[in-house]
Design a protein around this motif. Structure first.
Motif, PDB file in Angstrom:
ATOM      1  N   LEU A  20      25.337  12.035  81.064  1.00 52.17           N
ATOM      2  CA  LEU A  20      24.652  13.247  81.670  1.00 52.17           C
ATOM      3  C   LEU A  20      24.195  13.779  80.451  1.00 52.17           C
ATOM      4  CD1 LEU A  20      26.670  15.007  84.342  1.00 52.17           C
ATOM      5  CD2 LEU A  20      24.945  12.906  84.263  1.00 52.17           C
ATOM      6  N   ALA A  21      23.081  13.831  80.646  1.00 45.16           N
ATOM      7  CA  ALA A  21      22.432  14.744  79.546  1.00 45.16           C
ATOM      8  C   ALA A  21      23.398  16.046  79.002  1.00 45.16           C
ATOM      9  CB  ALA A  21      20.778  14.769  79.414  1.00 45.16           C
ATOM     10  N   PRO A  22      22.669  16.996  78.207  1.00 49.33           N
ATOM     11  CA  PRO A  22      23.662  18.185  78.208  1.00 49.33           C
ATOM     12  C   PRO A  22      23.447  19.353  78.750  1.00 49.33           C
ATOM     13  CG  PRO A  22      22.818  17.191  75.859  1.00 49.33           C
ATOM     14  CD  PRO A  22      22.069  16.401  76.813  1.00 49.33           C
ATOM     15  N   CYS A  23      23.728  19.444  79.309  1.00 55.14           N
ATOM     16  CA  CYS A  23      23.397  21.269  80.865  1.00 55.14           C
ATOM     17  C   CYS A  23      24.511  21.762  80.403  1.00 55.14           C
ATOM     18  CB  CYS A  23      23.107  20.000  81.371  1.00 55.14           C
ATOM     19  SG  CYS A  23      24.744  19.634  82.483  1.00 55.14           S
ATOM     20  N   ASP A  24      24.458  22.831  81.312  1.00 55.73           N
ATOM     21  CA  ASP A  24      25.089  24.282  81.098  1.00 55.73           C
ATOM     22  C   ASP A  24      26.919  24.061  81.738  1.00 55.73           C
ATOM     23  OD1 ASP A  24      23.340  25.829  79.159  1.00 55.73           O
ATOM     24  OD2 ASP A  24      21.961  26.038  80.994  1.00 55.73           O
ATOM     25  N   LEU A  25      26.233  23.234  83.308  1.00 53.17           N
ATOM     26  CA  LEU A  25      26.738  22.983  84.156  1.00 53.17           C
ATOM     27  C   LEU A  25      26.476  21.935  84.537  1.00 53.17           C
ATOM     28  CD1 LEU A  25      29.864  24.039  85.598  1.00 53.17           C
ATOM     29  CD2 LEU A  25      27.756  25.554  87.275  1.00 53.17           C
ATOM     30  N   VAL A  26      27.644  20.882  84.973  1.00 51.70           N
ATOM     31  CA  VAL A  26      27.915  19.770  86.111  1.00 51.70           C
ATOM     32  C   VAL A  26      28.753  20.158  86.994  1.00 51.70           C
ATOM     33  CG1 VAL A  26      27.939  17.282  86.303  1.00 51.70           C
ATOM     34  CG2 VAL A  26      27.634  18.331  84.194  1.00 51.70           C
ATOM     35  N   LEU A  27      28.086  20.185  88.521  1.00 53.57           N
ATOM     36  CA  LEU A  27      28.931  20.227  89.720  1.00 53.57           C
ATOM     37  C   LEU A  27      29.393  18.405  90.351  1.00 53.57           C
ATOM     38  CD1 LEU A  27      26.424  23.167  91.447  1.00 53.57           C
ATOM     39  CD2 LEU A  27      29.150  22.915  90.241  1.00 53.57           C
ATOM     40  N   ILE A  28      30.227  18.404  90.057  1.00 57.30           N
ATOM     41  CA  ILE A  28      31.161  17.096  90.844  1.00 57.30           C
ATOM     42  C   ILE A  28      31.086  17.379  92.792  1.00 57.30           C
ATOM     43  CG2 ILE A  28      32.445  15.595  90.919  1.00 57.30           C
ATOM     44  CD1 ILE A  28      31.653  16.588  88.367  1.00 57.30           C
ATOM     45  N   GLU A  29      30.590  16.423  93.343  1.00 54.38           N
ATOM     46  CA  GLU A  29      31.143  16.190  94.525  1.00 54.38           C
ATOM     47  C   GLU A  29      31.197  15.615  95.544  1.00 54.38           C
ATOM     48  OE1 GLU A  29      29.041  16.049  99.268  1.00 54.38           O
ATOM     49  OE2 GLU A  29      27.784  16.857  97.072  1.00 54.38           O
ATOM     50  N   GLY A  30      33.064  15.088  95.449  1.00 51.50           N
ATOM     51  CA  GLY A  30      33.527  14.284  95.555  1.00 51.50           C
ATOM     52  C   GLY A  30      34.812  14.398  94.916  1.00 51.50           C
ATOM     53  N   TYR A  31      35.218  12.786  94.295  1.00 49.98           N
ATOM     54  CA  TYR A  31      36.296  13.098  93.024  1.00 49.98           C
ATOM     55  C   TYR A  31      37.399  14.110  93.543  1.00 49.98           C
ATOM     56  CZ  TYR A  31      33.246   9.604  90.283  1.00 49.98           C
ATOM     57  OH  TYR A  31      32.398   8.922  90.070  1.00 49.98           O
ATOM     58  N   LYS A  32      37.772  13.891  94.955  1.00 50.15           N
ATOM     59  CA  LYS A  32      38.596  14.957  94.794  1.00 50.15           C
ATOM     60  C   LYS A  32      40.342  14.859  94.196  1.00 50.15           C
ATOM     61  CE  LYS A  32      39.780  13.464  99.939  1.00 50.15           C
ATOM     62  NZ  LYS A  32      38.277  13.379 100.109  1.00 50.15           N
ATOM     63  N   ARG A  33      40.670  13.495  93.875  1.00 50.64           N
ATOM     64  CA  ARG A  33      41.508  13.571  93.408  1.00 50.64           C
ATOM     65  C   ARG A  33      41.690  13.613  92.071  1.00 50.64           C
ATOM     66  NH1 ARG A  33      41.414  11.463  97.661  1.00 50.64           N
ATOM     67  NH2 ARG A  33      43.253  10.669  99.024  1.00 50.64           N
ATOM     68  N   GLU A  34      40.337  13.767  90.834  1.00 48.36           N
ATOM     69  CA  GLU A  34      40.072  13.745  89.616  1.00 48.36           C
ATOM     70  C   GLU A  34      41.146  15.783  89.121  1.00 48.36           C
ATOM     71  OE1 GLU A  34      39.146  12.127  86.863  1.00 48.36           O
ATOM     72  OE2 GLU A  34      38.799  10.031  88.559  1.00 48.36           O
ATOM     73  N   PRO A  35      41.538  15.222  87.936  1.00 52.27           N
ATOM     74  CA  PRO A  35      42.175  16.767  87.497  1.00 52.27           C
ATOM     75  C   PRO A  35      41.460  17.637  87.302  1.00 52.27           C
ATOM     76  CG  PRO A  35      42.626  15.290  86.024  1.00 52.27           C
ATOM     77  CD  PRO A  35      41.823  14.848  86.924  1.00 52.27           C
ATOM     78  N   ILE A  36      39.890  18.016  87.716  1.00 59.04           N
ATOM     79  CA  ILE A  36      39.446  19.020  87.016  1.00 59.04           C
ATOM     80  C   ILE A  36      39.174  20.492  87.857  1.00 59.04           C
ATOM     81  CG2 ILE A  36      38.133  17.316  86.077  1.00 59.04           C
ATOM     82  CD1 ILE A  36      36.236  17.622  89.315  1.00 59.04           C
ATOM     83  N   PRO A  37      38.447  21.517  87.915  1.00 58.06           N
ATOM     84  CA  PRO A  37      38.772  22.717  88.590  1.00 58.06           C
ATOM     85  C   PRO A  37      37.938  22.669  89.419  1.00 58.06           C
ATOM     86  CG  PRO A  37      37.002  23.281  86.420  1.00 58.06           C
ATOM     87  CD  PRO A  37      38.355  21.771  86.112  1.00 58.06           C
ATOM     88  N   LYS A  38      38.361  22.756  90.622  1.00 61.40           N
ATOM     89  CA  LYS A  38      38.096  22.218  92.342  1.00 61.40           C
ATOM     90  C   LYS A  38      37.744  23.793  92.770  1.00 61.40           C
ATOM     91  CE  LYS A  38      39.708  17.954  92.518  1.00 61.40           C
ATOM     92  NZ  LYS A  38      41.146  17.991  91.960  1.00 61.40           N
ATOM     93  N   ILE A  39      36.492  23.546  94.145  1.00 53.79           N
ATOM     94  CA  ILE A  39      36.673  24.567  95.092  1.00 53.79           C
ATOM     95  C   ILE A  39      36.479  23.905  96.308  1.00 53.79           C
ATOM     96  CG2 ILE A  39      35.180  26.457  96.314  1.00 53.79           C
ATOM     97  CD1 ILE A  39      33.954  27.801  94.001  1.00 53.79           C
ATOM     98  N   GLU A  40      37.745  24.189  97.056  1.00 53.63           N
ATOM     99  CA  GLU A  40      37.948  23.054  97.978  1.00 53.63           C
ATOM    100  C   GLU A  40      37.255  23.956  99.714  1.00 53.63           C
ATOM    101  OE1 GLU A  40      40.857  21.975 101.668  1.00 53.63           O
ATOM    102  OE2 GLU A  40      41.532  22.657  99.851  1.00 53.63           O
ATOM    103  N   ALA A  41      36.180  23.276  99.833  1.00 52.15           N
ATOM    104  CA  ALA A  41      35.369  23.101 100.932  1.00 52.15           C
ATOM    105  C   ALA A  41      36.187  22.933 102.450  1.00 52.15           C
ATOM    106  CB  ALA A  41      34.000  23.154 100.731  1.00 52.15           C
ATOM    107  N   ARG A  42      36.492  24.092 103.218  1.00 52.71           N
ATOM    108  CA  ARG A  42      36.551  23.994 104.317  1.00 52.71           C
ATOM    109  C   ARG A  42      35.215  24.004 105.590  1.00 52.71           C
ATOM    110  NH1 ARG A  42      42.341  26.376 103.842  1.00 52.71           N
ATOM    111  NH2 ARG A  42      42.992  25.002 102.298  1.00 52.71           N
ATOM    112  N   ARG A  43      35.064  23.692 106.972  1.00 48.88           N
ATOM    113  CA  ARG A  43      34.622  24.018 107.797  1.00 48.88           C
ATOM    114  C   ARG A  43      35.360  23.340 109.919  1.00 48.88           C
ATOM    115  NH1 ARG A  43      29.296  21.086 108.707  1.00 48.88           N
ATOM    116  NH2 ARG A  43      29.156  22.015 109.601  1.00 48.88           N
ATOM    117  N   LEU A  44      35.174  24.066 109.829  1.00 53.80           N
ATOM    118  CA  LEU A  44      35.951  23.974 111.406  1.00 53.80           C
ATOM    119  C   LEU A  44      35.562  22.089 111.999  1.00 53.80           C
ATOM    120  CD1 LEU A  44      35.448  27.640 113.169  1.00 53.80           C
ATOM    121  CD2 LEU A  44      37.985  26.249 112.065  1.00 53.80           C
ATOM    122  N   GLU A  45      33.824  22.048 111.426  1.00 53.20           N
ATOM    123  CA  GLU A  45      33.768  20.877 112.310  1.00 53.20           C
ATOM    124  C   GLU A  45      34.111  19.509 111.483  1.00 53.20           C
ATOM    125  OE1 GLU A  45      31.366  23.041 111.516  1.00 53.20           O
ATOM    126  OE2 GLU A  45      31.177  23.541 113.691  1.00 53.20           O
ATOM    127  N   ALA A  46      34.536  19.317 110.355  1.00 49.91           N
ATOM    128  CA  ALA A  46      35.372  18.974 109.256  1.00 49.91           C
ATOM    129  C   ALA A  46      36.203  17.338 110.089  1.00 49.91           C
ATOM    130  CB  ALA A  46      36.290  19.368 107.571  1.00 49.91           C
TER     131      ALA A  46
END
Length: 173
Positions: free
Chosen positions: A94-120
């Motif tokens: 990736l080109a330089p940027c301020d922040l990379v948001l990662i969707e998925g890769y739930k097993r990577e050792p990176i800081p994450k926010i867990e998304a939860r929905r009742l319909e999951a």
């Protein structure tokens, strides 16, 4: 070159990951940050159209095909039986940027926010077994947080503020 600031959005299928990622990209961009994203797909995908010149190049055996126009460019890399690239390898492209948001890769050792929905598709919480989850964003009451902050899944501003604080994004004027 310094490593980019990264934050993952993890969760099961239909947990609201994509919606949250899109809202966060919009919010951070509005605040003046350059945001990149990486989306992990658990299925085969194609961004090319059958019959297009670039598709024909790939079908002929090209290792990488780059499409360039006045508004964007895309590089398609064919694995041709090679293993899926490691997360770090993709991040490095990736080109330089301020922040990379990662969707998925739930097993990577990176800081994450867990998304939860009742319909999951799966309601099994990730947080108790993943020490890298820093907060939970949910569309319902959450009681198993183990002292993690909990945000309303739609409270994009508060979630963006939290992300900026934990990854160390500098304030924009």
């Amino acid at each position: 070159m310094t490593a980019p600031k990264i934050l993952g959005i993890a969760g099961w299928k239909n947990s609201g990951k994509t919606g949250l990622a899109v809202r966060l990209v919009t919010e951070f961009t509005r605040r003046g940050y350059r945001i990149s994203t990486i989306k992990h797909a658990h299925h085969d995908f194609d961004i090319d159209k059958v019959g297009a010149d670039s598709y024909r190049h790939r079908e002929a055996g090209a290792h990488e095909v780059t499409i360039v126009s006045g508004t964007r460019y895309a590089i398609m890399h064919e694995l041709r039986g090679a293993p899926e690239p490691e997360f770090e390898e993709i991040l490095a492209r990736l080109a330089p940027c301020d922040l990379v948001l990662i969707e998925g890769y739930k097993r990577e050792p990176i800081p994450k926010i867990e998304a939860r929905r009742l319909e999951a598709a799966n309601r099994q919480p990730l947080a108790p077994s993943d020490p890298h989850i820093r907060a939970i964003a949910a569309d319902h009451a959450v009681t198993d947080t183990a002292a993690l902050p909990v945000f309303d899944l739609d409270d994009t501003g508060a979630i963006a503020d939290f992300i900026a604080a934990i990854v160390g994004l500098e304030q924009r004027p």
